[in-house]
Design a protein around this motif. Structure first.
Motif, PDB file in Angstrom:
ATOM      1  N   GLU A  17       0.834  -1.189   0.000  1.00  0.00           N
ATOM      2  CA  GLU A  17       0.000   0.000   0.000  1.00  0.00           C
ATOM      3  C   GLU A  17       0.878   1.253   0.000  1.00  0.00           C
ATOM      4  O   GLU A  17       0.617   2.208  -0.728  1.00  0.00           O
ATOM      5  N   ALA A  18       1.921   1.233   0.792  1.00  0.00           N
ATOM      6  CA  ALA A  18       2.808   2.400   0.872  1.00  0.00           C
ATOM      7  C   ALA A  18       3.503   2.641  -0.464  1.00  0.00           C
ATOM      8  O   ALA A  18       3.648   3.777  -0.917  1.00  0.00           O
ATOM      9  N   ILE A  19       3.902   1.580  -1.084  1.00  0.00           N
ATOM     10  CA  ILE A  19       4.595   1.714  -2.361  1.00  0.00           C
ATOM     11  C   ILE A  19       3.634   2.202  -3.435  1.00  0.00           C
ATOM     12  O   ILE A  19       3.978   3.018  -4.282  1.00  0.00           O
ATOM     13  N   SER A  20       2.429   1.693  -3.363  1.00  0.00           N
ATOM     14  CA  SER A  20       1.414   2.149  -4.310  1.00  0.00           C
ATOM     15  C   SER A  20       1.230   3.651  -4.209  1.00  0.00           C
ATOM     16  O   SER A  20       1.182   4.376  -5.199  1.00  0.00           O
ATOM     17  N   ARG A  21       1.174   4.121  -2.991  1.00  0.00           N
ATOM     18  CA  ARG A  21       1.014   5.547  -2.775  1.00  0.00           C
ATOM     19  C   ARG A  21       2.242   6.308  -3.278  1.00  0.00           C
ATOM     20  O   ARG A  21       2.125   7.339  -3.940  1.00  0.00           O
ATOM     21  N   GLY A  22       3.405   5.766  -2.969  1.00  0.00           N
ATOM     22  CA  GLY A  22       4.636   6.420  -3.394  1.00  0.00           C
ATOM     23  C   GLY A  22       4.732   6.498  -4.909  1.00  0.00           C
ATOM     24  O   GLY A  22       5.169   7.496  -5.471  1.00  0.00           O
ATOM     25  N   ALA A  23       4.313   5.450  -5.557  1.00  0.00           N
ATOM     26  CA  ALA A  23       4.347   5.434  -7.017  1.00  0.00           C
ATOM     27  C   ALA A  23       3.443   6.529  -7.571  1.00  0.00           C
ATOM     28  O   ALA A  23       3.831   7.296  -8.455  1.00  0.00           O
ATOM     29  N   ALA A  24       2.254   6.609  -7.018  1.00  0.00           N
ATOM     30  CA  ALA A  24       1.318   7.631  -7.471  1.00  0.00           C
ATOM     31  C   ALA A  24       1.921   9.025  -7.272  1.00  0.00           C
ATOM     32  O   ALA A  24       1.850   9.873  -8.166  1.00  0.00           O
ATOM     33  N   ASP A  25       2.547   9.226  -6.140  1.00  0.00           N
ATOM     34  CA  ASP A  25       3.152  10.535  -5.861  1.00  0.00           C
ATOM     35  C   ASP A  25       4.244  10.871  -6.858  1.00  0.00           C
ATOM     36  O   ASP A  25       4.494  12.031  -7.143  1.00  0.00           O
ATOM     37  N   ASN A  26       4.906   9.864  -7.359  1.00  0.00           N
ATOM     38  CA  ASN A  26       5.991  10.102  -8.298  1.00  0.00           C
ATOM     39  C   ASN A  26       5.572   9.922  -9.756  1.00  0.00           C
ATOM     40  O   ASN A  26       6.415   9.777 -10.634  1.00  0.00           O
ATOM     41  N   ASN A  27       4.267   9.914  -9.957  1.00  0.00           N
ATOM     42  CA  ASN A  27       3.755   9.744 -11.318  1.00  0.00           C
ATOM     43  C   ASN A  27       4.261   8.482 -11.987  1.00  0.00           C
ATOM     44  O   ASN A  27       4.591   8.481 -13.169  1.00  0.00           O
ATOM     45  N   LEU A  28       4.330   7.447 -11.212  1.00  0.00           N
ATOM     46  CA  LEU A  28       4.738   6.172 -11.772  1.00  0.00           C
ATOM     47  C   LEU A  28       3.560   5.202 -11.656  1.00  0.00           C
ATOM     48  O   LEU A  28       2.764   5.294 -10.722  1.00  0.00           O
ATOM     49  N   ILE A  29       3.480   4.316 -12.603  1.00  0.00           N
ATOM     50  CA  ILE A  29       2.466   3.278 -12.534  1.00  0.00           C
ATOM     51  C   ILE A  29       3.101   2.058 -11.886  1.00  0.00           C
ATOM     52  O   ILE A  29       4.224   1.696 -12.212  1.00  0.00           O
ATOM     53  N   LEU A  30       2.373   1.472 -10.963  1.00  0.00           N
ATOM     54  CA  LEU A  30       2.934   0.342 -10.224  1.00  0.00           C
ATOM     55  C   LEU A  30       2.336  -0.971 -10.691  1.00  0.00           C
ATOM     56  O   LEU A  30       1.118  -1.128 -10.722  1.00  0.00           O
TER      57      LEU A  30
END
Lengths: 341, 341
Positions: free
Chosen positions: A87-100
């Motif tokens: 969940e944390a990584i998902s959020r981090g990806a979104a914050d960095n405009n990355l698709i996870l």
DNA sequence: ACGATTGTTGAAACCGGTTTCAATGAGAGT
DNA sequence: ACTCTCATTGAAACCGGTTTCAACAATCGT
């Protein structure tokens, strides 16, 4: 696809070339403000959205990162650690405009196969790897593939590898020191040798005791695999040896330990004190609530994404960075601190 | 990218055209066996891997599906439901040679934004949507975007929508009937009006009582939001009304209910019997272990992926299919069936 | 033996963007 | 006034595949 608009249409509508539209889209210089505005107007009026795939092909960058979780099925299911991390990584990806993208595998072999597929696909800009085992099998594969990657949790061969981890040694140390400072003798531990986190927490336990001049009694060491059942079994093993307190290497194992103690008719903390590690939801839901070492999983996940993003952007994976997130002790009922006050 | 080989190189090495190589890669007909073999030999010797991105651009298909989880942070963290589901879908995607991307959002608005981004990206062949709220906000957006999608959990406007769900009405019915058949009177429930699953389980509860000719007493209904805390609060509300048994709408809420009962000095099942729903790991880990309705989350996830894959392949989302997975009652200690035998 | 059909194959167009490069025009320097 | 820059712009090449279409060879029927 519902999206019939292409860059060519926009170019025609705005009376400019595809190249200019591309410049506007990517916020490149060398476009007159008025032209830029005109193009932007057309874009917003038409609701045009550039086709990502085409963009990728041309720019050789996908903005997709993969998260590879390799752990036993039991672990993924029953320990909230991986969900929290994901969940944390998902959020981090979104914050960095990355698709996870997410890959879960249950055995090391399966993990390698998965990884092969991922690398072959050539679709990902980078990977975050997390494994409940020591994960070394992946390293050479990743390095050969020359793809940016970041580990979560220290791999046992960590040289030259970027990773983010909690300060597990400190965690074991804090938990154990807390118990010694409360005056308990015969402090045992339920550790794990499945991964470096287990090794490190055990090392912390050892150093805390050593610091107080207390000899380690090997019979007070038991091992588990992070499952509730293994915590239960380990505690059963420990009970006859009559520890006064036990540092349990994870909340989930502590839940199992609690059950073993309950069945043995022992009260926590009156008869045996417990401190565990992780501070996941079960810790506070347990009866009694667990004194535990909090590791900031959200931070860990976020930093992993950020480090990966940085490697992707700069193309520089070296010098490898080892990010160690601080931990802290959360005092609840299971250690008996309240009673002793 | 480490992969310098392109289809052109292979074509040259094999002395054929790009088109022929492409035919071999895609196992198309109209290639002489000997030529096919020659090309395959070159491919395996060089270790050539086609570039997925280029393939996507040309074929307008990405083999990437998105999983959109929209639920409160608390829910995602503390209820093992979503992790279990995610894991199942991940496995299903792998089985169907699809890449799974994960999106988590905490509010309905955030979910809509996420969805916008996803749709704009145009990268995904299809989506699986799951939400703890009723999820209607997404439907129109999805339909307009004309992208294949499957819901997990019945959306409240389900007409024309493909979804996979557990048989929640049956679940509520089974749980409640079990309690009536054990002879309990004054059977309460902790339900939820957050999503259709909650509505359905409550409906099942009602129909079970109705079938036995028992009038529903509104004061024995309490509501929660699937969190442990809400289960705790709801049970506190119910205790003064002295139910003999309670059907709790989820395992996690049952954990909270257990705590409330313990604090009130009530024993389970001697003083109050409990049956819950989901059969996630906490159910068996609870003290006492929970009698609960098992929903096969793994199957649900798998079927969702398969349905989605089918829509993607055939291009036909209609007629919409409503897949309802069976549930079954797992009898453990919390219902008191053992004592009564 | 000969035209018609069928199976193989490659050239070229295409997917929808980005990027290079040369052409253009305006402003600066002398 | 006359080069020389430099910013702006568009044409065309390119990313690495797939797909269309026409050319060709081999097989068929008569």
């Amino acid at each position: 696809m519902s999206n019939k608009l292409t860059i060519r249409h926009i170019a025609e509508l705005a009376n400019v070339s595809k190249a200019t539209v591309s410049r506007v889209l990517n916020e490149y210089p060398h476009v007159r403000p008025e032209v830029r505005e005109k193009v932007q107007k057309v874009i917003s009026e038409t609701g045009y959205q550039p086709n990502n795939i085409a963009r990728l092909l041309a720019s050789d960058r996908s903005s997709i990162i993969g998260l590879v979780i390799s752990a036993s099925a039991q672990m993924v299911f029953s320990d909230p650690y991986f969900p929290a991390l994901t969940e944390a990584i998902s959020r981090g990806a979104a914050d960095n405009n990355l698709i996870l993208s997410l890959f879960v595998s249950y055995t090391e072999k399966q993990g390698r196969d998965t990884l092969n597929g991922i690398l072959a696909a050539g679709l990902f800009d980078g990977l975050i790897i997390t494994a409940d085992h020591k994960g070394d099998a992946f390293v050479s594969q990743l390095q050969e593939a020359d793809i940016p990657f970041v580990f979560i949790g220290r791999p046992s061969e960590a040289e030259g590898i970027n990773y983010v981890d909690a300060d597990n040694v400190k965690g074991g140390y804090l938990a154990t020191s807390h118990l010694t400072s409360l005056g308990y003798g015969r402090i045992g531990t339920i550790a794990s040798d499945q991964n470096t986190a287990g090794d490190d927490r055990l090392a912390g336990y050892r150093s805390a005791l050593k610091e107080r001049g207390i000899a380690i009694e090997e019979e007070l060491l038991a091992f588990g695999d992070y499952s509730l059942e293994s915590g239960y079994a380990a505690m059963k093993e420990l009970i006859p040896r009559q520890p006064e307190a036990v540092f349990v290497g994870s909340d989930t194992m502590a839940l199992g330990a609690l059950r073993a103690l309950r069945e043995a008719g022992l009260r926590v903390p009156e008869d045996i004190a417990l401190v565990s590690h992780d501070d996941l939801p079960p810790a506070i839901q347990a009866d009694p609530p667990l004194t535990t070492v909090q590791q900031q999983i959200a931070t860990t996940g976020q930093m992993a994404v950020e480090k990966l993003a940085q490697i992707i952007m700069t193309g520089k994976a070296y010098p490898a960075q080892h990010i160690v997130n601080p931990v802290k002790l959360i005092v609840r009922a299971s250690c008996g601190a309240a009673q002793l006050n």
